[in-house]
Write a protein that holds these residues in place. Structure first.
Motif, short mmCIF file in Angstrom:
data_model
loop_
_atom_site.label_atom_id
_atom_site.label_comp_id
_atom_site.label_asym_id
_atom_site.label_seq_id
_atom_site.Cartn_x
_atom_site.Cartn_y
_atom_site.Cartn_z
N LEU A 109 -48.14 14.84 69.12
CA LEU A 109 -48.96 13.64 68.85
C LEU A 109 -50.43 14.00 68.82
CD1 LEU A 109 -47.32 10.69 70.87
CD2 LEU A 109 -47.39 11.01 68.40
N ALA A 151 -45.45 4.52 59.01
CA ALA A 151 -44.65 3.44 59.62
C ALA A 151 -45.42 2.12 59.63
CB ALA A 151 -44.25 3.84 61.05
N MET A 206 -46.96 -1.05 67.47
CA MET A 206 -47.24 0.17 68.23
C MET A 206 -46.28 1.23 67.70
SD MET A 206 -49.30 1.40 70.19
CE MET A 206 -49.82 2.47 71.48
N GLY A 244 -52.62 6.88 77.74
CA GLY A 244 -51.28 7.45 77.80
C GLY A 244 -50.21 6.50 78.32
N VAL A 245 -49.03 7.08 78.55
CA VAL A 245 -47.88 6.29 78.97
C VAL A 245 -48.13 5.66 80.35
CG1 VAL A 245 -45.38 6.41 79.47
CG2 VAL A 245 -46.34 7.73 77.59
N VAL A 255 -44.13 -1.27 57.81
CA VAL A 255 -43.82 -2.49 58.59
C VAL A 255 -44.75 -3.64 58.17
CG1 VAL A 255 -43.86 -3.47 60.91
CG2 VAL A 255 -42.78 -1.25 60.52
N LYS A 284 -51.07 15.50 65.57
CA LYS A 284 -51.18 14.43 64.56
C LYS A 284 -52.59 13.85 64.56
CE LYS A 284 -50.50 10.08 65.29
NZ LYS A 284 -50.03 8.74 65.64
N ASP A 285 -53.10 13.54 65.76
CA ASP A 285 -54.44 12.93 65.87
C ASP A 285 -55.52 13.88 65.36
OD1 ASP A 285 -53.06 10.88 66.97
OD2 ASP A 285 -53.97 10.97 68.96
N GLY A 310 -45.89 12.63 79.60
CA GLY A 310 -47.30 12.62 79.23
C GLY A 310 -47.51 12.39 77.74
N PHE A 311 -48.51 13.06 77.18
CA PHE A 311 -48.89 12.87 75.77
C PHE A 311 -48.50 14.13 75.02
CE2 PHE A 311 -52.52 12.79 72.56
CZ PHE A 311 -51.90 11.87 71.74
N ILE A 354 -36.66 -0.19 65.38
CA ILE A 354 -35.53 0.27 64.55
C ILE A 354 -34.53 1.09 65.37
CG2 ILE A 354 -36.32 0.25 62.13
CD1 ILE A 354 -37.26 3.17 62.61
N ASN A 355 -34.96 1.56 66.53
CA ASN A 355 -34.07 2.36 67.37
C ASN A 355 -33.54 1.49 68.52
OD1 ASN A 355 -32.86 4.17 69.05
ND2 ASN A 355 -34.63 5.57 69.19
N ALA A 379 -34.36 1.79 72.29
CA ALA A 379 -35.62 1.27 72.86
C ALA A 379 -35.35 0.01 73.69
CB ALA A 379 -36.62 0.97 71.75
P1 NAD Z 1 -42.81 6.54 70.27
O1 NAD Z 1 -42.27 7.39 69.16
O2 NAD Z 1 -42.30 6.71 71.64
O3 NAD Z 1 -42.62 4.98 69.88
C1 NAD Z 1 -42.72 4.48 68.59
C2 NAD Z 1 -41.61 3.48 68.40
O4 NAD Z 1 -41.72 2.90 67.08
C3 NAD Z 1 -40.21 4.09 68.48
O5 NAD Z 1 -39.43 3.41 69.44
C4 NAD Z 1 -39.66 3.94 67.08
O6 NAD Z 1 -38.24 3.73 67.03
C5 NAD Z 1 -40.41 2.72 66.58
N1 NAD Z 1 -40.45 2.61 65.13
C6 NAD Z 1 -40.70 3.59 64.23
N2 NAD Z 1 -40.65 3.08 62.98
C7 NAD Z 1 -40.36 1.77 63.11
C8 NAD Z 1 -40.16 0.72 62.18
N3 NAD Z 1 -40.23 0.93 60.87
N4 NAD Z 1 -39.86 -0.52 62.66
C9 NAD Z 1 -39.76 -0.76 63.99
N5 NAD Z 1 -39.93 0.22 64.93
C10 NAD Z 1 -40.21 1.46 64.47
O7 NAD Z 1 -44.39 6.74 70.20
P2 NAD Z 1 -45.44 6.35 71.35
O8 NAD Z 1 -45.68 7.51 72.24
O9 NAD Z 1 -45.07 5.02 71.91
O10 NAD Z 1 -46.77 6.21 70.45
C11 NAD Z 1 -46.99 5.07 69.64
C12 NAD Z 1 -48.40 5.17 69.07
O11 NAD Z 1 -49.34 5.22 70.14
C13 NAD Z 1 -48.64 6.44 68.24
O12 NAD Z 1 -49.43 6.10 67.12
C14 NAD Z 1 -49.37 7.37 69.18
O13 NAD Z 1 -50.22 8.29 68.52
C15 NAD Z 1 -50.17 6.37 70.00
N6 NAD Z 1 -50.53 6.83 71.35
C16 NAD Z 1 -49.59 7.43 72.14
C17 NAD Z 1 -49.95 7.85 73.42
C18 NAD Z 1 -48.94 8.53 74.32
O14 NAD Z 1 -49.35 9.06 75.39
N7 NAD Z 1 -47.66 8.55 73.99
C19 NAD Z 1 -51.25 7.64 73.89
C20 NAD Z 1 -52.18 6.98 73.08
C21 NAD Z 1 -51.79 6.57 71.80
#
Ligand code: NAD
Length: 288
Positions: A240, A70, A64, A121-122, A74, A243-244, A235-236, A32-33, A36
């Motif tokens: 988040l 969300a 993801m 992570g990322v 979706v 949230k977990d 990082g993480f 949606i953004n 990205a």
């Molecule tokens: P993020 O916010 O960077 O990415 C999520 C993406 O989803 C965003 O680009 C957002 O625009 C998009 N989005 C939101 N609603 C949407 C919709 N309705 N339709 C389409 N796109 C939509 O988050 P992230 O860091 O990539 O994390 C994603 C998931 O992975 C989370 O559940 C997080 O807990 C998990 N996670 C993250 C990490 C980390 O290190 N970042 C590690 C393990 C797990």
């Protein structure tokens, strides 16, 4: 060539979708953004105009997304366009209840589903070294395992639908608590006048060793490169992790599980997140 739709191209989804696109697969992405999509320039990833477009082009759909709200939105928006036999895999970290409920609805429509949250992570997403914790039917898991092997280095089928999410919150609750304990340990060492490099050498090869020390040491200049070396940027995010932890606390209440440290840990991350430091890496917790 297999066609894969990837929804949610943020911090994690970017690297995961790019790694898939480097294989003999056709990837179509949606977010949606619009920002990205900037990260996907110079890749083979196609961009969908909307969810309907993505789902009509894909045999397998991966989500993801940030949270359960969300994912529910979706997945329910996609249901009217879905076709029997399509695979729906959710890699987001969400609550077990929502994960089960969206999969039940999808299965009633003849879809094949998995929950497959990740650890790593990322960096793991970018480098294709994630661990996938998977819930769902073993046949579906075996058919989709090739994707986990591209995006990660480990995948574990934990049980039926929702089991991947259950494993994920147990792992993250442990990591969040461990990180606080690592901070206290190094702080004590510092106050005792120890050279922290020496303390790292000892702990990382002794019974106190753990991922939070060995791979992600939260102290600047000590151990391997980690967010601590970049002032806890990237990082993480703490938010988040908070949230977990909330998912773990809710799950513990539902299952009447005793998680005393888990609750204290949750309270600490809550405080830091509400103190406007939710964007910093979770290892910053040692300074708070
Ligand atoms: P993020 O916010 O960077 O990415 C999520 C993406 O989803 C965003 O680009 C957002 O625009 C998009 N989005 C939101 N609603 C949407 C919709 N309705 N339709 C389409 N796109 C939509 O988050 P992230 O860091 O990539 O994390 C994603 C998931 O992975 C989370 O559940 C997080 O807990 C998990 N996670 C993250 C990490 C980390 O290190 N970042 C590690 C393990 C797990």
């Amino acid at each position: 060539m297999k066609k894969i739709g990837f929804i949610g191209l943020g911090n994690m989804g970017k690297g995961m979708s790019i790694n898939l696109s480097k294989q003999n697969l056709e990837i179509i992405g949606y977010d949606i953004n619009d920002n990205a999509y900037k990260n996907l320039k110079n890749t083979k990833i196609l961009i969908a105009n909307n969810l309907n477009h993505l789902i009509s082009e894909s045999e397998i759909i991966i989500t993801m997304l940030p949270d359960g709200i969300a994912v529910k939105k979706v997945w329910s928006e996609m249901m009217p366009f879905s076709k029997t036999g399509q695979y729906f895999i959710d890699c987001s970290t969400i609550d077990v209840k929502t994960s089960k409920s969206v999969q039940i609805i999808a299965k009633e429509k003849g879809l094949l589903t998995l929950d497959a949250p990740v650890s790593g992570g990322v960096i793991g997403a970018d480098q294709g070294t994630l661990t996938f914790m998977v819930g769902g039917a073993s046949k579906t898991y075996n058919e989709m395992k090739f994707l986990f092997e591209i995006m990660g280095k480990n995948s574990i089928l934990c049980g039926e639908e929702g089991s991947g999410q259950s494993a994920k919150i147990c792992n993250n609750m442990l990591l969040a608590s461990t990180m606080i304990a690592v901070g206290e340990s190094f702080n004590l060492g510092k106050n005792l006048g120890l050279d922290l490099n020496k303390l790292f050498d000892v702990i990382s090869t002794s019974t106190g060793s753990c991922w939070a020390v060995n791979s992600y040491c939260p102290i600047k200049g000590i151990g391997p490169n980690s967010p601590a070396d970049k002032d806890y940027e990237g990082g993480f995010a703490t938010a988040l992790m908070y949230k977990d932890l909330g998912l773990a606390v809710d799950a513990a209440a539902e299952t009447k599980s005793k998680i005393n440290y888990g609750i204290q840990t949750y309270e600490k991350y809550k405080e830091v997140t509400e103190n406007n430091k939710g964007n910093l890496d979770f290892s910053n917790i040692i300074n708070e």
